[in-house]
Design a protein around this motif. Structure first.
Motif, PDB file in Angstrom:
ATOM      1  N   GLN A 207      12.633  24.878  76.198  1.00 20.73           N
ATOM      2  CA  GLN A 207      12.908  25.211  74.803  1.00 20.73           C
ATOM      3  C   GLN A 207      13.357  23.981  74.029  1.00 20.73           C
ATOM      4  OE1 GLN A 207      12.355  28.061  73.137  1.00 20.73           O
ATOM      5  NE2 GLN A 207      12.963  26.903  71.325  1.00 20.73           N
ATOM      6  N   THR A 211      11.427  22.286  70.872  1.00 22.95           N
ATOM      7  CA  THR A 211      12.133  22.040  69.606  1.00 22.95           C
ATOM      8  C   THR A 211      12.037  20.576  69.207  1.00 22.95           C
ATOM      9  OG1 THR A 211      13.681  23.845  70.086  1.00 22.95           O
ATOM     10  CG2 THR A 211      14.360  22.209  68.452  1.00 22.95           C
ATOM     11  N   THR A 215      10.128  19.169  65.845  1.00 23.71           N
ATOM     12  CA  THR A 215      10.827  18.360  64.840  1.00 23.71           C
ATOM     13  C   THR A 215      10.131  17.024  64.630  1.00 23.71           C
ATOM     14  OG1 THR A 215      12.918  19.392  65.479  1.00 23.71           O
ATOM     15  CG2 THR A 215      13.041  17.354  64.220  1.00 23.71           C
TER      16      THR A 215
END
Length: 768
Positions: A207, A211, A215
């Protein structure tokens, strides 16, 4: 302390049996624990160490240059959460039409890099030098060692691309490419994709990686990211096979530890009980209660330290073959596989501590005894203990020797419970090993239940004409089918393909012909029966986040085909997919089989068939397949060794208990012999005293062993056992396992029973 040491040393010399039992128990437990810790360390630490040394990429991302420019990709390195980045590097996929450097033909991912260093994914050069000019290539060597300098200068001829000369071999723990060329050479290849290598500030979970990548690429055009490879998937692939050995090694380690605590506690408790007068003598000579406790703890710790040291030596010696089996066929890169120092240190510190804790409670009993109480106390149990049970048994129709023996465990219930617990663990170990052996034998015979011989035939495509490859391929298959004794023939083509969502290429097996044996290895779904269908093993599915029913896109030779995962294999290469031949026909207009497998009819002569193949076509290289399996041999072998050791330890625990009972009941034995009990009846009485414990231990140990077996087979990540291989228990087998508890008890009781039977009346009635 000098007096304590002298008294302890004398006790060790006089109690040789107890010293031997403690040392052997601790040796077995230390060996199993060290092997478990060694596997656990090797399954993670070598990868982490090599990955950190090479500043491996947390994510290898590939972008479409038609959607995102190089300048836009370079700006992603300055996005929040990006610790370091390298790139963009041009990336191209070459089509290798023939075997090269022992690699399979197919797709080869090539990246253009000016040097092997950088902030992310530092390439480690193994042989030769880095590329310095166009026309040169450095090949990734994913396993330990080097291919040797003799292969430097080899020319790689890709379809539709310039010839490349191998100038070096290197390895990348990030597996970011199959080969590297200079940026100038990459420009000649006209890449349509570019590679970015990222290290994120938070990268402990999938995860966090998703992420961080989201980004970093937030400002890029949509759909510009084509593939993203996580380092966690590489780590799982690195340790997958070693993880398969961990469950049963851990279980044997736990069994060894618990058995050690039980036996040591039993031995020391018996030493305290049988040494009442010794304790009284020590206290009358001026030993304080704490010094008496120190004497008994030292008496236990001396053999424990020796057994622990020997167990560490044996464990380190055995760890080498275990690790070689656990990492066979795994891409280890620059990771050095071996046993670290800390498992040995943990064992050397923790095992003696465990022995001290196990011995402390019975040793405290010596602290509480006064000198007068210890000296005047007899060695027999307290009056009245167990007499009620013995009277009831005496009123039955059982032989008197049997009824007396069955009543003895109730005289010392605590000791009997410890002995029965040791038998329970011994039976559980035998049950676990029996189940593992049955499962692994069934696994080895999967698809080979007929016992027929099999011959593998390698086709040397480099020496055969390629004017009409399809006709030549079909003719070869028909020729093999016409051999004397040939029953079934399966053709296999091996290549490397690009898979959507993966930066690295994967192996692809394409099968044609008689695939009944292959289909029998499916545990979920079905075998690929047409174009666009594939099957894979549990390791491949888990590492790529796939399951039966998912769809992926496969690319080869500039073509692509959507593929559905229709079956899960019992096992399989963590980097390979299996397809039907018709899928290959969609990706390659001229498919060629590289290998054939012939199953012979019952009674056929394998050697005659091998000679016939060689005479029919010199380009074919036949090999008679062996039925042995490394995983089966390793699991069954080590399980059997540890079972013998732990069973012997449990029997020694029974031996110690019976010996203590005989010492305590010397007067009773003398009285029984004086009223007419013959030696054979003494043996029956002694053996009966533990036979009942063996029956109860067998009944309790079997469910424990079955649960342990299910725990192991359900957590072997590289193999997905079908339910038929897990349900290996049958009534005759369970009945035999119940008898194993009796056998352990009887084996432990035979020697002291014979010694008791040989005692004379005068000897046993002698006043101590």
């Amino acid at each position: 302390m000098n007096a304590v040491w002298r008294a302890s040393r004398a006790a060790v010399r006089h109690r040789r049996l107890q010293t031997f039992v403690i040392g052997l128990v601790v040796l077995c437990a230390t060996t199993t624990v060290l092997l478990g810790l060694g596997l656990l360390t090797a399954a993670s630490a070598p990868f982490d160490k090599a990955f950190d040394q090479q500043r491996g990429a947390h994510t290898v991302a590939v972008f479409d240059l038609g959607d995102a420019s190089r300048a836009q990709l370079a700006r992603t390195a300055r996005r929040p959460g990006v610790e370091a980045a390298a790139g963009p590097f041009g990336q191209a996929v070459l089509d290798m039409p023939e075997d090269w450097l022992w690699m399979a033909p197919g797709s080869l991912s090539v990246v253009g890099r000016a040097d092997p260093d950088g902030p992310v994914d530092r390439i480690r050069l193994l042989e030769g030098r880095w590329v310095g000019a166009p026309g040169e290539v450095v090949v990734n060597w994913p396993v330990g060692g080097t291919p040797g300098p003799g292969l430097l200068g080899t020319e790689l001829k890709a379809r539709g691309a310039p010839t490349l000369t191998v100038v070096g071999f290197a390895t990348s723990m990030s597996k970011s490419a199959g080969a590297w060329v200079s940026p100038e050479e990459m420009d000649r290849l006209r890449p349509t994709t570019a590679q970015m290598l990222y290290r994120f500030t938070n990268a402990a979970t999938e995860q966090q990686l998703r992420t961080g990548l989201t980004t970093a690429t937030a400002e890029l055009p949509a759909d510009s990211l084509t593939t993203a490879q996580s380092y966690l998937a590489l780590k799982r692939a690195f340790s997958a096979q070693a993880d398969a050995y961990l469950p049963f090694m851990t279980l044997f380690g736990v069994l060894g530890l618990v058995l050690s605590a039980l036996i040591v506690g039993n031995v020391v408790s018996g030493a305290v009980v049988s040494g009442h007068r010794h304790i009284g003598v020590l206290k009358s000579l001026g030993f304080t209660p704490r010094q008496v406790v120190a004497v008994y703890l030292t008496m236990v710790c001396v053999p424990a330290l020796v057994g622990c040291a020997l167990g560490v030596l044996v464990g380190n010696a055995v760890a080498g073959p275990v690790l070689r089996a656990a990492f066979s066929g795994i891409e280890t890169g620059s990771a050095s596989i071996g046993v670290s120092w800390w498992p040995s240190a943990v064992c050397l510190l923790s095992m003696p501590a465990l022995v001290v804790v196990a011995a402390l409670i019975p040793a405290v009993r010596a602290h509480r005894l006064s000198a007068a109480q210890a000296i005047t106390a007899g060695t027999a149990p307290r009056a009245g203990r167990g007499l009620r049970v013995q009277r009831r048994l005496g009123g039955t129709r059982l032989q008197r020797a049997v009824s007396l023996g069955l009543g003895q465990p109730f005289a010392r219930p605590g000791r009997s419970l410890l002995t029965m617990a040791a038998i329970v663990l011994g039976v559980a170990t035998v049950t676990l090993t029996t189940g593992l052996t049955s499962t692994m034998v069934a696994y080895e015979k999967a698809g080979k239940s007929d016992g027929a011989a099999r011959i593998q035939v390698q086709a040397d495509t480099s020496t055969r004409g390629r004017a009409a490859p399809e006709a030549s391929d079909r003719q070869t298959e028909q020729r093999l089918r016409s051999l004397p004794g040939a029953d079934r023939v399966t053709a296999r083509a091996l290549t490397k393909v690009s898979l959507s969502g993966a930066a690295q290429t994967v192996f692809a097996n394409f099968y044609r012909g008689d695939t009944q044996d292959l289909a029998s290895a499916i545990v979920e779904g079905h075998w690929p029966a047409g174009a666009g269908e594939a099957a894979a093993g549990p390791a491949f599915l888990r590492q790529h986040g796939l399951s039966v029913g998912d769809r992926v896109t496969v690319r080869l030779n500039g073509r692509q085909a959507p593929v559905t995962i229709v079956g899960e294999l019992m096992e399989g290469n963590a980097q390979a997919l299996d397809f039907d031949w018709r899928t290959l026909a969609e990706l390659d207009p001229t498919p060629q089989a590289a290998e054939y497998t012939i199953r012979l009819a019952p009674g056929a002569d394998p050697q005659r068939c091998v000679e016939a193949i060689g005479a029919a076509d010199p380009a074919l290289r036949p090999t008679l397949l062996r039925s042995d399996n490394a995983a089966t041999t390793t699991v069954v072998g080590f399980s059997s060794v540890f079972t013998v050791l732990l069973t012997a330890v449990a029997a020694l625990g029974v031996f110690n208990t019976v010996l203590l009972n005989i010492r305590e009941r010397r007067r009773d034995l003398g009285m029984l012999k004086s009223i007419g009990m013959i030696p054979r009846q003494v043996m029956v009485m002694t053996v009966s005293s533990v036979a009942a414990l063996g029956v109860v231990g067998g009944l309790l140990g079997i469910p424990l062993g079955i649960a342990a077996h299910r725990l192991v087979v359900d957590h072997v990540g590289v193999v997905s056992f079908p339910e038929s291989m897990k349900q290996v228990w049958h009534m005759p087998q369970l009945a035999a396992l119940i008898l194993s508890g009796v056998i352990i008890a009887v084996l432990g009781a035979l020697v002291p029973a014979r010694s008791a039977a040989r005692l004379t009346i005068a000897e046993v009635l002698h006043n101590e």
